[in-house]
Design an enzyme around this catalytic site. Structure first.
Site: not given
Length: 316
Positions: A238, A268, A114
């Site tokens: 993120h 995500n 990420c």
């Protein structure tokens, strides 16, 4: 050392929209359960004919078009991903082939989960700086993921979190750029992306890590740039969980309006989440010349990274 500045951004959304209600038909969950715990309402999954590489190509092509540059001006291509179609050729090589980028430039993938886009930018900066006699001072940095193919759709603790997508940025190496980066890692299995899946995660451990890593990394990159949070126009984190970002905003005593969020629409998307957010800011007219943007990544590894970058000119 010369720094990077942001020229233009592109994005790509898969064609299949998956809502929380859709997932409730597959696993014991509900829209209320997902939304209250994560802030996520929908995400995109790749349909037939779509994958990490096709999304990366689409986002990269769009970023290049918006930059106004020629292909011959690109000096390197770095793609951040944990879900590449192949171990080799890399996703970046597939982008190079499809776009027709030069064959005498460095092209590679970066796996930093990420935080991948931040790491990708840092790698691109080093690659461009290592070729001082080369007039090609622009980097194509991509974050692209197809996490849907790595998920256990019977595990409600993970399948509701992740989505697919891609974002790409054209960055310029220049002596005049206001740029700072901070990177770090701690080997930890709190999040696992096994080859072929499924994704496994200790949610509580990840939350504890994230609410520490986000403000700490933001402070580190601001200190490296000799700037304060008040001097930053946008903070793009993120997009893992709305509660993580809200917790850190409260801890920092910061203005919530400065922290961009889009996990409600995308979930995500790992390495794609930061460039996708930058793309949305660009497309909505909220990126203006001279703006300072702090980008903060955190995730599997465990790994983290922060970057302060400015928007150049009127291209964006």
């Amino acid at each position: 050392m010369e720094g990077l500045q942001l020229i233009a951004v592109g994005g790509a959304e898969p064609s299949r929209v998956v809502t929380n209600d859709d997932l409730s038909k597959l696993v014991d969950t509900s829209d209320e359960w997902i939304t209250t715990r994560t802030g996520i309402r929908q995400r995109y999954f790749c349909a037939e004919g779509e994958d990490t590489a096709t999304l990366a190509v689409q986002a990269a092509r769009q970023a290049l078009e918006r930059s106004g540059l020629q292909l011959a001006q690109i000096g390197c291509c770095v793609c951040a991903t944990v879900s590449g179609v192949y171990a080799a050729p890399s996703t970046a090589c597939l982008v190079q082939r499809e776009l027709g980028l030069a064959q005498d430039i460095p092209v590679l993938d970066v796996n930093a989960a990420c935080s991948g886009f931040i790491y990708g930018a840092a790698v691109a900066r080093g690659l461009l700086a290592a070729r001082p006699g080369d007039a090609r001072r622009y980097a194509l940095v991509i974050g692209s993921e197809q996490l849907s193919r790595m998920m256990d759709m019977t595990d409600r603790s993970t399948c509701v979190l992740f989505g697919d997508g891609a974002g790409a940025a054209v960055l310029e190496l220049t002596p005049d750029a206001e740029f700072a980066v901070d990177l770090g890692a701690r080997g930890d299995m709190a999040i696992e992306f096994p080859t072929g899946g499924p994704i496994r995660m200790d949610g509580r451990a990840v939350f504890r890590f994230a609410v520490d890593a986000l403000p700490r990394t933001l402070h580190a990159v601001l200190n490296a740039a000799h700037r304060t949070l008040d001097e930053v126009d946008w903070v793009v984190c993120h997009q893992a969980n709305s509660r993580i970002i809200d917790h850190c905003i409260k801890k920092l005593g910061a203005d919530p309006a400065k922290f961009y969020k889009n996990m409600d629409r995308h979930g995500n998307t790992s390495a794609a989440s930061i460039p996708v957010a930058l793309y949305e800011l660009q497309e909505s007219g909220r990126l203006q010349p001279g703006m300072r943007i702090a980008c903060i990544g955190f995730g599997g590894g465990l790994i983290w990274g922060g970057m302060l970058i400015t928007v150049k000119g009127s291209a964006v």
